[in-house]
Design an enzyme around this catalytic site. Structure first.
Site, PDB file in Angstrom:
ATOM      1  N   ASP A 293       0.697  -1.058   0.046  1.00 30.05           N
ATOM      2  CA  ASP A 293      -0.080   0.053  -0.031  1.00 30.05           C
ATOM      3  C   ASP A 293       0.675   1.262   0.023  1.00 30.05           C
ATOM      4  O   ASP A 293       0.554   2.380  -0.379  1.00 30.05           O
ATOM      5  CB  ASP A 293      -0.989  -0.051   1.148  1.00 30.05           C
ATOM      6  N   HIS A 294       2.140   1.031   0.201  1.00 26.35           N
ATOM      7  CA  HIS A 294       2.794   2.571   0.786  1.00 26.35           C
ATOM      8  C   HIS A 294       3.814   3.055  -0.793  1.00 26.35           C
ATOM      9  O   HIS A 294       4.018   4.076  -0.619  1.00 26.35           O
ATOM     10  CB  HIS A 294       3.851   2.184   1.727  1.00 26.35           C
TER      11      HIS A 294
ATOM     12  N   ASP B  23       3.702  -0.651  11.380  1.00 30.24           N
ATOM     13  CA  ASP B  23       3.130   0.403  10.947  1.00 30.24           C
ATOM     14  C   ASP B  23       2.535   1.039  12.170  1.00 30.24           C
ATOM     15  O   ASP B  23       1.870   0.540  12.971  1.00 30.24           O
ATOM     16  CB  ASP B  23       2.042   0.305   9.775  1.00 30.24           C
TER      17      ASP B  23
ATOM     18  N   ARG C 203      -2.168  12.464  10.350  1.00 28.41           N
ATOM     19  CA  ARG C 203      -0.549  13.254  10.613  1.00 28.41           C
ATOM     20  C   ARG C 203      -0.307  14.194   9.650  1.00 28.41           C
ATOM     21  O   ARG C 203      -0.669  14.338   8.289  1.00 28.41           O
ATOM     22  CB  ARG C 203       0.369  11.988  10.437  1.00 28.41           C
TER      23      ARG C 203
ATOM     24  N   SER D 251       5.887   7.830  12.747  1.00 33.22           N
ATOM     25  CA  SER D 251       6.149   6.504  12.239  1.00 33.22           C
ATOM     26  C   SER D 251       6.901   5.539  12.998  1.00 33.22           C
ATOM     27  O   SER D 251       7.628   5.767  13.533  1.00 33.22           O
ATOM     28  CB  SER D 251       6.425   6.495  10.554  1.00 33.22           C
TER      29      SER D 251
ATOM     30  N   ARG E 221       8.626   3.399  11.420  1.00 33.60           N
ATOM     31  CA  ARG E 221       9.804   2.913  10.659  1.00 33.60           C
ATOM     32  C   ARG E 221      11.243   2.758  11.244  1.00 33.60           C
ATOM     33  O   ARG E 221      11.686   3.699  11.936  1.00 33.60           O
ATOM     34  CB  ARG E 221      10.076   3.870   9.277  1.00 33.60           C
TER      35      ARG E 221
END
Length: 786
Positions: free
Chosen positions: A133-134, A198, A480, A675, A677
């Protein structure tokens, strides 16, 4: 309405003074839950909901704690690896947990799978899914953008597809939709525990699940059958009463809560929503609230199981889970008398729509006061673009309510004055709104339907209507809005609101428009007011599944080869980090002293850098390029202590690494906010960083740093941040006697030859200290499985 007076301190979490509640009032006889084999999802008929484990654990926990339990405590403690011997103190203990499943989005899945592959295991130990999806950039519209993404990202998608097939992982192809919407539609279930790579994984709390965002190394632990570690969360209660009306929506609840708790007010806590107002919300509305709970730093957010969740489960072909949860319902809500560390009260009758921003998701302004606030702060009132959708607000209800406003505008001959984009949350949502005519209403009003993906929400937006540096306003239904996040333009003022408010303001083209009080002018020149939005929470004719975009693991995985080209500039197999040398750190330079907010977007930018998420060397070229250097107030401009010249942060770090020199970063409050990440932790480690020293950390980032063998340390006295000169050299002393709860010392070596000692705190426990000594958590895992 809310005020600071609504906060209440609760009793300590293990108070022996609180009387126990007999377990017989909360459960069936032992063994009956295990006898019911209810599949965890339609797509996993051989994986079952494990309510028996929760019941067995809770019998032990109730006897030990001897007090009523909150909902999140029931679910979290119900997944303890060793309920009998686990220390359980809110805010203190490190819990060892056994999650039910793992979910990864494609940007983070690359590194997670590369790490899992390096562990040498044949398959994942728990149900796991990967969601593409990213990596889909919003450029024109859904169909051409998806085709372009599939072409550009082919080698990454091939890697994810083959690795998923090899290791028994469900794979959702590009175009499937956003990970959190797919999870809600297919995998979330009341009482479950899930981790996801995520930060908005908590979306599944809308179905009564404890769903927590983590870094890829945490996911690897769970996939490798290692108990997952979580600091025992505190619990914040939000009591909802009354009923929303008019223009107010579920989004406004979390916008208000964000304004109260701020971006770090939920750190270390699970937010539980309670009260009669809960039953007035749709299941997807509850998901919206939990999703954006990530913006207050909360570990996760969740709602008690209720009829609205059961309706949604049945609408998504999971009636068997709904029935099972209805039987287990006493364990899917808080006990009477359960104690919370803080309590917030919200009167839904009085709640009004909010707009949050710009530049931070916790700057909350009531709609009635927004225009005057914008004028006072010189925020641009002309609205350039309105964007709805994303993982936060892309349900059928969101789309239907927005479309109802366009229908009203169309009756008066109006379309959008602003540009307007729609991101369906999933292929199922896209197909259903197309079938029901909602998509036509939006496109006829001037809207553009983007691919079923994250798109502009994460910076995947090829925006062409303004130049970089041009001051402008956009408003989104996203979660965000950090500086430059959506379009890489630091002058863009990004605001967050409900889809309904985004739509109304886009029709007007004016950030100062208040649809509750202001009129529009129709094509006939006559004024009219928009009526409050309406729309069904679930489609009357059921969901249309659309195209099948799921790849199940093959029955025979032995012949699958994982696709990684050694010459690739997007994928790179990992090499272990070096072990700790057993010595204190002596006289190393400060790479950068960061001024102000430093989110994971500042540390490891997304947008065009997403394509390198599977290649650690290449993506390390973005390390800290968004962080502001306190020396000159500039981004990506720091002084090399060896050459005396200024250069980019990763360039200077690479020079230090080539010289065999380690370095530290000095940071401000809530460092690593945003995030999940883990690249924001991997990159400093890869480029030879030793420690990140700050006033405070965001939860996920602190854990990610520990996992990679870094030292996340905090000033015992936050004011000591001001004592540090970027030209200082640094010792970190006490590592040779590194112990839980024992502070370390930072010795500053000044340019005039003087030294100064500063006390540094840490949150390492013995297991995490072992990660540091081994060089990383993955190194330690590899040692144990060798």
């Amino acid at each position: 309405m809310l005020s600071s007076n609504t906060f209440m301190r609760a009793a300590k979490s293990v108070s022996p003074a609180i009387k126990s509640i007999p377990s017989r009032t909360y459960a069936q006889a032992a063994g009956t839950w295990a006898a019911q084999k209810v599949p965890m999802s339609v797509l996993e008929q051989d994986k079952f909901v494990n309510y028996q484990r929760i019941e067995d654990n809770l019998q032990i926990v109730r006897r030990r704690l001897n007090r009523p339990l909150t909902l999140s405590e029931k679910v979290v403690y119900g997944h303890l690896d060793d309920a009998e011997n686990q220390d359980i103190v809110r805010g203190q203990s490190y819990l060892k947990l056994r999650p039910d499943r793992v979910a990864c989005q494609d940007a983070t899945a690359q590194m997670a799978l590369l790490q899992f592959m390096s562990a040498g295991l044949p398959s994942v130990a728990v149900p796991t899914t990967v969601h593409c999806d990213h990596l889909i950039q919003a450029q024109k519209s859904g169909v051409p953008d998806l085709a372009r993404a599939i072409d550009i990202n082919k080698e990454v998608y091939d890697f994810l597809a083959t690795a998923s097939a090899k290791y028994d992982i469900g794979f959702w192809k590009p175009g499937s939709g956003i990970i959190h919407q797919i999870i809600l539609e297919n995998y979330a279930f009341p009482g479950g525990l899930m981790i996801g790579t995520d930060s908005h994984t908590p979306n599944a709390g809308g179905l009564g699940m404890v769903a927590i965002g983590v870094g890829g190394a945490d996911a690897v632990d769970v996939m490798a059958d290692i108990p997952w570690e979580l600091k025992c969360p505190k619990v914040i209660g939000v009591n909802l009463h009354g009923k929303m009306n008019g223009w107010t929506s579920a989004k406004d609840i979390i916008l208000k809560v964000a304004g109260i708790l701020t971006v770090k007010g939920g750190t270390g806590a699970i937010v539980e929503y309670t009260g009669a107002g809960v039953d007035t919300l749709s299941c997807t509305g509850m998901g919206t609230i939990c999703n954006m709970g990530a913006e207050i730093g909360a570990t996760t957010s969740m709602f008690p199981f209720n009829a609205r969740m059961a309706e949604y489960l049945r609408a998504t072909n999971r009636g068997n889970i709904a029935q099972y949860a209805e039987q287990f319902a006493p364990n899917l809500r808080a006990d009477e008398g359960a104690q919370y560390d803080e309590m917030i009260d919200i009167d839904l009758d009085k709640l009004e729509p909010h707009i949050n921003g710009p530049f931070t998701p916790d700057l909350a302004t009531p709609l009635s006061k927004f225009k005057e606030t914008a004028i006072k702060n010189d925020w641009p009132l002309e609205l350039k673009v309105g964007l709805i959708g994303s993982c936060t607000n892309s349900s059928y209800e969101d789309m239907a309510r927005s479309a109802s406003l366009f229908e009203q505008a169309s009756e008066h001959g109006l379309k959008c004055k602003s540009k307007y984009t729609v991101t369906p949350g999933s292929e199922q949502i896209r197909a259903t709104i197309e079938r029901d005519g909602i998509m036509d209403i939006m496109t006829n009003a001037g809207g553009v339907v983007l691919a079923n993906a994250c798109g502009p929400c994460i910076g995947q937006w090829d925006r062409q209507d303004i130049k970089k540096g041009e001051k402008n306003s956009i408003i989104t239904s996203y979660n965000r809005n950090f500086t430059g996040r959506n379009d890489a333009n630091p002058a863009t003022h990004a605001f967050v609101a409900s889809p309904e408010i985004v739509t109304a303001l886009s029709i007007a083209g004016d950030m100062g428009f208040n649809p509750m009080t202001d009129s529009l002018t129709g094509a006939d020149g006559k004024p009219f007011k928009l009526n409050p939005p309406t729309g069904d929470s679930l489609p009357t004719n059921g969901y249309d599944a659309g195209e099948n975009t799921f790849q199940a693991p093959p029955a025979d995985r032995s012949q699958v080869n994982v696709a990684v080209d050694p010459k690739s500039n997007r994928l790179q197999l990992l090499k272990p980090f070096e072990k700790w040398n057993g010595e204190d750190i002596k006289e190393i330079p400060i790479l950068i002293k960061v001024k102000g907010k430093c989110t994971t977007d500042h540390i490891s930018m997304a947008g065009p850098w997403l394509k390198y998420r599977g290649h650690l060397d290449n993506i390390s070229n973005n390390m800290l390029i968004g962080a502001i250097n306190i020396v000159n107030g500039e981004a990506n401009s720091i002084k090399n202590v060896f050459t005396g010249e200024f250069g980019g942060v990763p360039d200077v770090a690479r020079d230090y690494k080539a010289r065999g020199v380690k370095w530290v970063v000095i940071g401000d409050e809530n460092y690593g906010e945003g995030s999940s990440r883990e690249h924001a932790a991997l990159e400093p480690r890869y480029l030879n960083g030793a420690a990140i020293i700050t006033k405070s950390f965001a939860r996920i980032h602190e854990t990610n740093l520990k996992k990679q063998g870094m030292l996340p340390l905090t000033f015992a006295n936050p004011a000591d941040y001001d004592l540090i000169d970027p030209t200082d050299n640094v010792d970190i002393l006490g590592l040779t006697d590194f112990q839980e709860g024992k502070p370390l010392t930072m010795r500053l070596h000044k340019t005039d030859g003087k030294t100064q000692d500063i006390t540094l705190n840490h949150t390492f426990n013995p297991g995490q200290i072992a990660w540091f000594k081994a060089g990383s958590a993955l190194n330690l895992m590899r040692e144990k499985t060798a």
